[in-house]
Scaffold this motif. Structure first.
Motif, PDB file in Angstrom:
ATOM      1  N   THR A  35     -19.919  26.020  11.460  1.00  0.00           N
ATOM      2  CA  THR A  35     -19.536  26.827  10.305  1.00  0.00           C
ATOM      3  C   THR A  35     -20.137  26.203   9.055  1.00  0.00           C
ATOM      4  O   THR A  35     -20.591  25.056   9.061  1.00  0.00           O
ATOM      5  CB  THR A  35     -18.009  26.914  10.137  1.00  0.00           C
ATOM      6  OG1 THR A  35     -17.476  25.607   9.896  1.00  0.00           O
ATOM      7  CG2 THR A  35     -17.355  27.496  11.377  1.00  0.00           C
ATOM      8  N   PHE A  67     -13.601  28.326   6.128  1.00  0.00           N
ATOM      9  CA  PHE A  67     -14.849  27.872   6.737  1.00  0.00           C
ATOM     10  C   PHE A  67     -16.105  28.311   6.000  1.00  0.00           C
ATOM     11  O   PHE A  67     -17.206  28.072   6.493  1.00  0.00           O
ATOM     12  CB  PHE A  67     -14.923  28.363   8.188  1.00  0.00           C
ATOM     13  CG  PHE A  67     -13.855  27.790   9.066  1.00  0.00           C
ATOM     14  CD1 PHE A  67     -13.970  26.524   9.586  1.00  0.00           C
ATOM     15  CD2 PHE A  67     -12.708  28.519   9.354  1.00  0.00           C
ATOM     16  CE1 PHE A  67     -12.981  25.982  10.388  1.00  0.00           C
ATOM     17  CE2 PHE A  67     -11.712  27.994  10.155  1.00  0.00           C
ATOM     18  CZ  PHE A  67     -11.845  26.725  10.675  1.00  0.00           C
ATOM     19  N   PRO A  73     -25.286  27.674   8.632  1.00  0.00           N
ATOM     20  CA  PRO A  73     -24.576  26.395   8.627  1.00  0.00           C
ATOM     21  C   PRO A  73     -25.444  25.199   8.978  1.00  0.00           C
ATOM     22  O   PRO A  73     -24.943  24.075   9.050  1.00  0.00           O
ATOM     23  CB  PRO A  73     -23.514  26.609   9.706  1.00  0.00           C
ATOM     24  CG  PRO A  73     -24.175  27.504  10.682  1.00  0.00           C
ATOM     25  CD  PRO A  73     -25.081  28.411   9.878  1.00  0.00           C
ATOM     26  N   ASN A  80     -25.518  32.445  10.760  1.00  0.00           N
ATOM     27  CA  ASN A  80     -24.215  31.822  11.001  1.00  0.00           C
ATOM     28  C   ASN A  80     -23.500  32.661  12.063  1.00  0.00           C
ATOM     29  O   ASN A  80     -22.669  33.516  11.758  1.00  0.00           O
ATOM     30  CB  ASN A  80     -23.412  31.790   9.689  1.00  0.00           C
ATOM     31  CG  ASN A  80     -22.200  30.904   9.775  1.00  0.00           C
ATOM     32  OD1 ASN A  80     -21.680  30.650  10.854  1.00  0.00           O
ATOM     33  ND2 ASN A  80     -21.721  30.449   8.632  1.00  0.00           N
ATOM     34  N   ALA A  83     -19.528  32.747  12.105  1.00  0.00           N
ATOM     35  CA  ALA A  83     -18.938  33.505  11.008  1.00  0.00           C
ATOM     36  C   ALA A  83     -19.141  35.010  11.209  1.00  0.00           C
ATOM     37  O   ALA A  83     -18.228  35.806  10.962  1.00  0.00           O
ATOM     38  CB  ALA A  83     -19.537  33.058   9.677  1.00  0.00           C
ATOM     39  N   ARG A 101     -14.114  23.921  14.378  1.00  0.00           N
ATOM     40  CA  ARG A 101     -15.439  23.663  13.821  1.00  0.00           C
ATOM     41  C   ARG A 101     -16.118  22.522  14.572  1.00  0.00           C
ATOM     42  O   ARG A 101     -15.488  21.526  14.930  1.00  0.00           O
ATOM     43  CB  ARG A 101     -15.329  23.296  12.341  1.00  0.00           C
ATOM     44  CG  ARG A 101     -16.683  23.141  11.663  1.00  0.00           C
ATOM     45  CD  ARG A 101     -16.570  22.582  10.272  1.00  0.00           C
ATOM     46  NE  ARG A 101     -17.880  22.408   9.671  1.00  0.00           N
ATOM     47  CZ  ARG A 101     -18.136  21.643   8.633  1.00  0.00           C
ATOM     48  NH1 ARG A 101     -17.155  20.968   8.063  1.00  0.00           N
ATOM     49  NH2 ARG A 101     -19.358  21.533   8.156  1.00  0.00           N
TER      50      ARG A 101
END
Length: 642
Positions: A35, A67, A73, A80, A83, A101
């Motif tokens: 993340t 996050f 990330p 990502n 996400a 994470r």
């Protein structure tokens, strides 16, 4: 048994009904991966261990706060994926998501141990400069603003500190001429100036004018003299309570404000207590105040001393305009994501400060029913993808009560996804193909040109469909023939001919039907066993097993006799009767849908002697109508009906 020794009336409570079984959640989703920012267990030499568990979020806005946004990330520039999967999960009907994470720390090439120098460099920071010395040449150990979580996103965080001064809190008795503080709590900071002097807005705070309110031996508030004593208040002075407002803003739009903080470390609302590394007031705080080092330097340099409340307040106010935090890296020093990173470390049972990470962190949560690791698609070599997927499947098989949603590798052709599927055989996972195309929300549209698009793996979308189907119909309904929301099209158009190849091999197709939108058009597991071919059958048994396991723990250590057997039979039959009435089981009557046996026919005397109670349960699950067949033929009007 109760004792009856004294004559009298005794009223006792007892139960004449069987205990009930409560169904467990079936749509709670868990993901482990990279993340942009956010909670992560870690340990630094100058900070106590931060034992962070996976975070529960119930909306995408909560995910963003915890996050970070949809920015990449890592330094590889890829999307990502986690996400985006969270965003798709909530868009398609998901409600509860746990996120663990993953942060791939750099390791020493020789020993394989985590490189602590790289760990320290992963945290963005900004030092607070002391406005003056606390003694004759003695340096002041000033603190440092530090990002609470590692990652380059810490460089996008800005800390601003503003002061808040009250009205004059020193009141003078006109008769006795004595002065006292009014409306000030103990250990609060007070700016003391000549009587009638009002601090100007924006004027720097002079540390020498800041004192701490303390109670003396007579329990009357006075001012700390700096040497452990309390001095009386001078009637010729004015006192203004000093409080700090800390505003923490990140470039992705998140802003947190912490008001009415005190500079003294022992105050209940001190800035170092509210914004600390371990267990702060806001568990999702972006920064913490790292105390300055008080280790004595090599002689002849003087040892550093702790800052006074005035020095700390003045330094924080001055540092509040210095801009963003600096440093902060991704920690892996360019090393690509490995399967071991997603699997994570197992928790240390003897040390609560060392919880599990990655998938092993999700293993500590009992209510997760669906699991995915979208970042597997970041891996480019076939061996790593196979190992990471094996870890995900092994996680579900070991825990028994959860199912994996598997993503195919990026840009897979029909032959490639078939080869990928052929490497697995499990009823605890389902594979969906192809990827989804969405309009890239991280790119600003350019007028006059087509919007930027992005390809995403399907696990987040499909998990949301699972959750929506469970909520609308139940876990016994196959999560197929359901509309997928939030995409523009599928990466590959799967038609009937292509699905005729994919479906028998346990690859669930995602298809577009004109007039019926984009749909999940498959409900098969990755198993070669015909008993566990369908997703809804496996998930129904997970639901039944987990619910019975969770709600019959009361039976352990009960007397193992006919009364206990009868109670367990009744409890389980009542539960299965409700399940049958929802349409999850076959049969026109309960006797055809299930049976429960718990008596001498299921247990021998040897079982009883060894403390075993054996209960056999049989259920007739409903299978999805995967192939709906209508037979149509010609017949004449005077022909006899067949």
């Amino acid at each position: 048994m109760p004792e009856y020794l004294t004559p009298g009336v005794y009223v006792e409570e007892t139960s004449f009904r069987s205990k009930s079984i409560e169904g467990v959640p079936t749509s709670t989703f868990g993901m482990a991966g990279l993340t942009r920012y956010g909670p992560l267990p870690y340990a630094l030499p100058d900070t106590p261990p931060v034992p962070v568990r996976p975070v529960l979020v119930t909306s995408y806005s909560e995910f963003e706060r915890a996050f970070g946004d949809l920015s990449s990330p890592s330094d590889d520039g890829k999307a990502n994926y986690l996400a985006h999967a969270a965003r798709a999960f909530f868009a398609n009907g998901g409600r509860r998501l746990y996120v663990a994470r993953v942060f791939p720390w750099a390791r020493d090439d020789q020993s394989g141990e985590i490189d602590m120098a790289q760990v320290d460099a992963a945290f963005a920071r900004r030092a607070v400069t002391a406005p003056g010395a606390a003694g004759a040449g003695a340096p002041v150990a000033m603190p440092t603003w530090r990002a609470r979580w590692p990652g380059s996103a810490g460089r996008r965080i800005r800390v601003a500190v503003a002061r808040r001064l009250s009205r004059d809190r020193i009141v003078v008795d006109p008769v006795l001429g004595r002065a006292r503080l009014v409306g000030v709590s103990e250990l609060a900071a007070v700016v003391v100036l000549p009587r009638g002097t009002v601090p100007k807005r924006g004027e720097p705070i002079d540390p020498a004018t800041v004192f701490v309110a303390r109670r003396g031996a007579d329990r009357v508030l006075g001012l700390d003299d700096g040497h452990g004593g309390v001095t009386a208040i001078d009637p010729q002075t004015s006192g203004y309570q000093l409080e700090l407002d800390v505003m923490v803003a990140s470039a992705d739009g998140r802003t947190d404000t912490y008001t009415q903080l005190a500079p003294h470390p022992d105050h209940p609302r001190s800035v170092s207590r509210v914004l600390r590394a371990v267990d702060p007031a806001d568990e999702l705080a972006q920064v913490y105040l790292l105390p300055g080092s008080t280790e004595p330097p090599p002689p002849p340099a003087p040892a550093p001393v702790e800052p006074t409340a005035g020095q700390l307040a003045a330094a924080l106010l001055a540092a509040g305009s210095q801009g963003y935090l600096t440093d902060g890296t991704e920690g892996n020093d360019g090393v690509p994501l490995a399967p071991e990173d997603l699997l994570g470390a197992e928790p240390d049972d003897e040390d609560p400060a060392r919880p599990g990470t990655g998938l092993n962190a999700l293993a500590e949560l009992d209510d997760i029913a669906l699991v995915a690791t979208p970042d597997v698609v970041r891996m480019t070599d076939v061996a790593s993808v196979k190992t990471a997927t094996d870890n995900l499947i092994g996680h579900c098989e070991r825990l028994r009560y959860r199912m994996a949603v598997v993503d195919p590798p990026a840009e897979s052709s029909l032959s490639q996804v078939r080869a990928f599927r052929a490497a697995f055989d499990t009823s605890y996972a389902a594979l969906y193909y192809p990827w989804m195309q969405i309009i890239d929300p991280t790119q600003r549209p350019d007028p006059g040109s087509a919007p930027a698009t992005l390809m995403l793996p399907p696990s987040g979308f499909v998990a949301g469909v699972y959750a929506r189907s469970d909520g609308n119909r139940g876990v016994h309904k196959a999560p197929a023939n359901e509309v997928v929301l939030g995409l523009t099209k599928f990466e590959t158009a799967v038609n009937s001919g292509r699905q005729a190849v994919l479906n028998p091999e346990g690859i669930n197709a995602l298809r577009f039907f004109p007039g019926r939108s984009n749909r999940v058009w498959g409900a098969r597991t990755m198993s070669s066993d015909p008993e566990w071919r369908y997703v809804n059958v496996r998930r129904l048994f997970i639901y039944l097993e987990h619910s019975i396991d969770h709600s019959t723990q009361w039976a352990v250590f009960e007397p193992n006799n006919e009364r206990l057997w009868r109670d367990l039979r009744q409890t389980i039959e009542d539960f299965l009767l409700v399940v049958w009435r929802t349409g999850a089981l076959m049969g026109g009557k309960p006797e055809e849908a299930f049976f429960v046996r718990c008596d001498r026919s299921t247990m021998s005397q040897n079982d009883l002697d060894n403390g075993r109670l054996i209960c056999e349960i049989g259920v007739a699950p409903t299978y999805p109508a995967e192939f709906v067949i209508f037979r149509i033929g010609q017949w004449t009007a005077d022909a006899r009906r067949p």
